[in-house]
Every structure is written in structure tokens, then in C-alpha cells.
Write a protein that holds these residues in place. Structure first.
Motif, PDB file in Angstrom:
ATOM      1  N   GLN A   1     -11.836   7.275 -15.184  1.00  0.00           N
ATOM      2  CA  GLN A   1     -11.308   7.556 -13.700  1.00  0.00           C
ATOM      3  C   GLN A   1     -11.454   6.207 -12.792  1.00  0.00           C
ATOM      4  O   GLN A   1     -10.913   5.984 -12.676  1.00  0.00           O
ATOM      5  N   LEU A   2     -13.275   6.632 -12.774  1.00  0.00           N
ATOM      6  CA  LEU A   2     -14.069   6.148 -12.359  1.00  0.00           C
ATOM      7  C   LEU A   2     -13.980   4.567 -12.895  1.00  0.00           C
ATOM      8  O   LEU A   2     -14.389   3.438 -11.694  1.00  0.00           O
TER       9      LEU A   2
ATOM     10  N   SER B   1       2.051   1.971  -3.944  1.00  0.00           N
ATOM     11  CA  SER B   1       0.694   2.615  -3.693  1.00  0.00           C
ATOM     12  C   SER B   1       1.224   3.637  -4.129  1.00  0.00           C
ATOM     13  O   SER B   1       0.949   4.694  -5.047  1.00  0.00           O
TER      14      SER B   1
ATOM     15  N   ASN C   1      -7.488  -3.682 -16.410  1.00  0.00           N
ATOM     16  CA  ASN C   1      -7.812  -3.958 -14.617  1.00  0.00           C
ATOM     17  C   ASN C   1      -7.523  -5.070 -14.789  1.00  0.00           C
ATOM     18  O   ASN C   1      -7.377  -6.843 -13.954  1.00  0.00           O
TER      19      ASN C   1
ATOM     20  N   ASN D   1       0.695  -1.331  -0.205  1.00  0.00           N
ATOM     21  CA  ASN D   1       0.146  -0.223   0.031  1.00  0.00           C
ATOM     22  C   ASN D   1       0.845   0.967  -0.072  1.00  0.00           C
ATOM     23  O   ASN D   1       0.412   2.495  -0.684  1.00  0.00           O
TER      24      ASN D   1
ATOM     25  N   ARG E   1     -12.959  -1.006 -19.047  1.00  0.00           N
ATOM     26  CA  ARG E   1     -12.647  -1.218 -17.557  1.00  0.00           C
ATOM     27  C   ARG E   1     -12.036  -2.451 -17.855  1.00  0.00           C
ATOM     28  O   ARG E   1     -11.112  -3.007 -16.970  1.00  0.00           O
TER      29      ARG E   1
ATOM     30  N   MET F   1     -11.909   2.972 -13.509  1.00  0.00           N
ATOM     31  CA  MET F   1      -9.918   2.239 -13.073  1.00  0.00           C
ATOM     32  C   MET F   1     -10.969   1.294 -11.460  1.00  0.00           C
ATOM     33  O   MET F   1     -10.246   0.840 -11.919  1.00  0.00           O
ATOM     34  N   ASN F   2     -11.544   1.447 -10.805  1.00  0.00           N
ATOM     35  CA  ASN F   2     -12.490   0.889  -9.859  1.00  0.00           C
ATOM     36  C   ASN F   2     -13.781  -0.208 -10.621  1.00  0.00           C
ATOM     37  O   ASN F   2     -14.704   0.162 -10.772  1.00  0.00           O
ATOM     38  N   PRO F   3     -13.150  -1.291 -10.847  1.00  0.00           N
ATOM     39  CA  PRO F   3     -14.157  -2.259 -11.527  1.00  0.00           C
ATOM     40  C   PRO F   3     -15.877  -2.688 -10.226  1.00  0.00           C
ATOM     41  O   PRO F   3     -16.560  -2.526 -10.286  1.00  0.00           O
ATOM     42  N   LYS F   4     -15.500  -2.034  -8.975  1.00  0.00           N
ATOM     43  CA  LYS F   4     -16.487  -1.577  -8.292  1.00  0.00           C
ATOM     44  C   LYS F   4     -17.390  -0.948  -9.273  1.00  0.00           C
ATOM     45  O   LYS F   4     -18.575  -0.961  -8.464  1.00  0.00           O
ATOM     46  N   ASN F   5     -17.288  -0.135  -9.601  1.00  0.00           N
ATOM     47  CA  ASN F   5     -17.995   1.085 -10.664  1.00  0.00           C
ATOM     48  C   ASN F   5     -18.320   0.676 -11.326  1.00  0.00           C
ATOM     49  O   ASN F   5     -17.960   0.386 -12.646  1.00  0.00           O
TER      50      ASN F   5
END
Length: 226
Positions: free
Chosen positions: A181-182, A10, A225, A7, A221, A184-188
Motif C-alpha cells: 500500500q505504501l 478517485s 504506477n 478527485n 512500485r 503505491m505512493n512513489p514519494k515513499n
């Protein structure tokens, strides 16, 4: 595994990204390339997995292209294509090849910025600022014209003359850069991202995304990822 916690790595990577983009923005191409080389040296020392490096590289490219959008520069005039760059990154098999791709991206973007530096009129600067701060809201040409107290037809002509892009193109590019950008987060979820950037119709969002990014939101996406 001994060494710096992941972390922490990152966080450092994001700091490098910000420094590199900031160097490009302020005309310091040498500083940007030095930062890039330092980042890749950190990847090597930490034995970062190449797939993780690819994700980092895609994010950095996204930030660079967003910088162009923020400066209202026409991405169509650049020597590199964003979708092609992401494809090249995904297909890379060595860290050195990835470094070469990112070096080329930074050089091309710096060249475009250097060739297109100009002073916009106060009206155009105000419109640009408004678009950047309110891209997720319902914006029309008339609402912008009312905001800067000019005729809508005059504003449309002035903006296109000074920036080389229409207001709608500028707005959509801002929205798509934020959407990247959003995503990039697979949860979105895609429909959530669409709403977040000011486009309530998911189908229309996909249409706009393909127009400006060259690939669909799902492809972007999934590719970003892997």
C-alpha cells in the motif's frame, strides 16, 4: 473537461474497492461481482484512461490479498499468484480483459475463504489481533507467548496447527501487504517503507518482500504506477 471532477472519481473508486472487499469478507460473492461490474461501468462512462484503470485494479487486488492475510489464510494454496496477476494487468490492452482478470481474482479468493472458514481458539485469535495491530513493532515468539500467557513452543505449534502458517510467516505477510500500500505512493522511499512496517534493515526488507510478493519492492512500485 466537463463531468465529475477527477478527485471525486478517485473517492468513488476507493468506495467501490471497500464495498467489494467487504462483500467478499462477508461471503457475498454476488455482491462483490456486482460492485466490480458497476465500477467498470463507471470507468467506461467517464472514459477513464486504461493505465489509470490498471492502477485501480492493482490496488483492488492488493486489498483482496491483504484480506487473505488478515484472515490468516495461506495464499500459497490459492489458484492464482499475486505477482502473475499484476503482470497480467500491466500487459492488458482492453477494459474487458481487465474485468475478466479481476472477476477471476474475486472468484478464486472467495472460493479459498469459503473452503477455509474455521473457528480459531481464543489464544490464536488474540495473537492474530495483536499481530494486526502491532506488526510495525519488534515482535518475537516469546513476546507473543508472554502476551497470551502460554509457553512459546506450545504457542508456535498451536498457531501453525490452526492457521496452517507459522507466526513469522503471518507477521511477514502482514508487513508486506502494508508495504504494498505504501509503495503505491512513489514519494515513499523504499527504506522508509521498510521502517514503517517494522523492518529496519532495507536489504532484509527486500529479501522478505521478494519472498512473499514474488518481485522486488522497486519492481512492485514501478509496475504499480506505470
Amino acid at each position: 473537461m466537463a463531468g465529475t471532477p477527477r478527485n471525486s472519481i478517485s473517492i468513488q473508486i476507493h468506495e467501490y474497492h471497500d464495498a467489494i472487499v467487504n462483500s467478499i469478507k462477508h461471503g457475498n460473492n454476488k455482491g462483490a461481482l456486482e460492485g466490480l461490474n458497476e465500477l467498470f461501468e463507471k470507468f467506461r462512462k467517464n472514459k477513464e484512461p486504461i493505465e489509470q484503470i490498471k492502477v485501480s485494479n492493482m490496488l483492488l487486488c492488493s486489498l483482496c490479498f491483504r484480506l487473505l492475510a488478515n484472515l490468516s489464510l495461506d495464499i500459497d494454496n490459492i489458484e492464482i499468484n499475486e505477482a502473475d496477476i499484476y503482470k497480467q494487468i500491466r500487459q492488458c490492452r482492453s477494459i474487458q480483459s481487465l474485468l475478466g482478470i479481476l472477476t477471476g481474482v474475486i472468484d478464486s479468493i472467495f472460493k479459498l475463504i469459503s473452503e477455509n472458514k474455521k473457528q480459531y481458539s481464543l489464544i490464536v485469535r488474540e495473537v492474530n489481533t495483536y499481530l494486526h495491530e502491532n506488526f510495525n513493532k519488534n515482535i518475537t515468539l516469546q513476546s507473543l507467548a508472554d502476551y497470551v500467557h502460554v509457553n512459546s513452543s506450545y504457542l508456535s505449534r498451536l498457531f501453525k496447527k490452526e492457521t496452517g502458517m507459522s507466526i513469522i510467516d503471518t507477521l511477514n505477510k502482514l508487513r508486506i501487504e502494508k508495504a504494498k500500500q505504501l509503495l503505491m505512493n512513489p514519494k515513499n522511499k523504499i527504506f522508509e517503507v521498510a521502517s514503517e512496517v517494522g523492518i529496519d534493515d532495507p536489504t532484509y526488507f527486500t529479501h522478505v518482500f521478494v519472498k512473499y510478493a514474488g518481485i522486488s519492492p522497486k519492481e512492485y512500485r514501478d509496475g504499480g504506477n506505470k
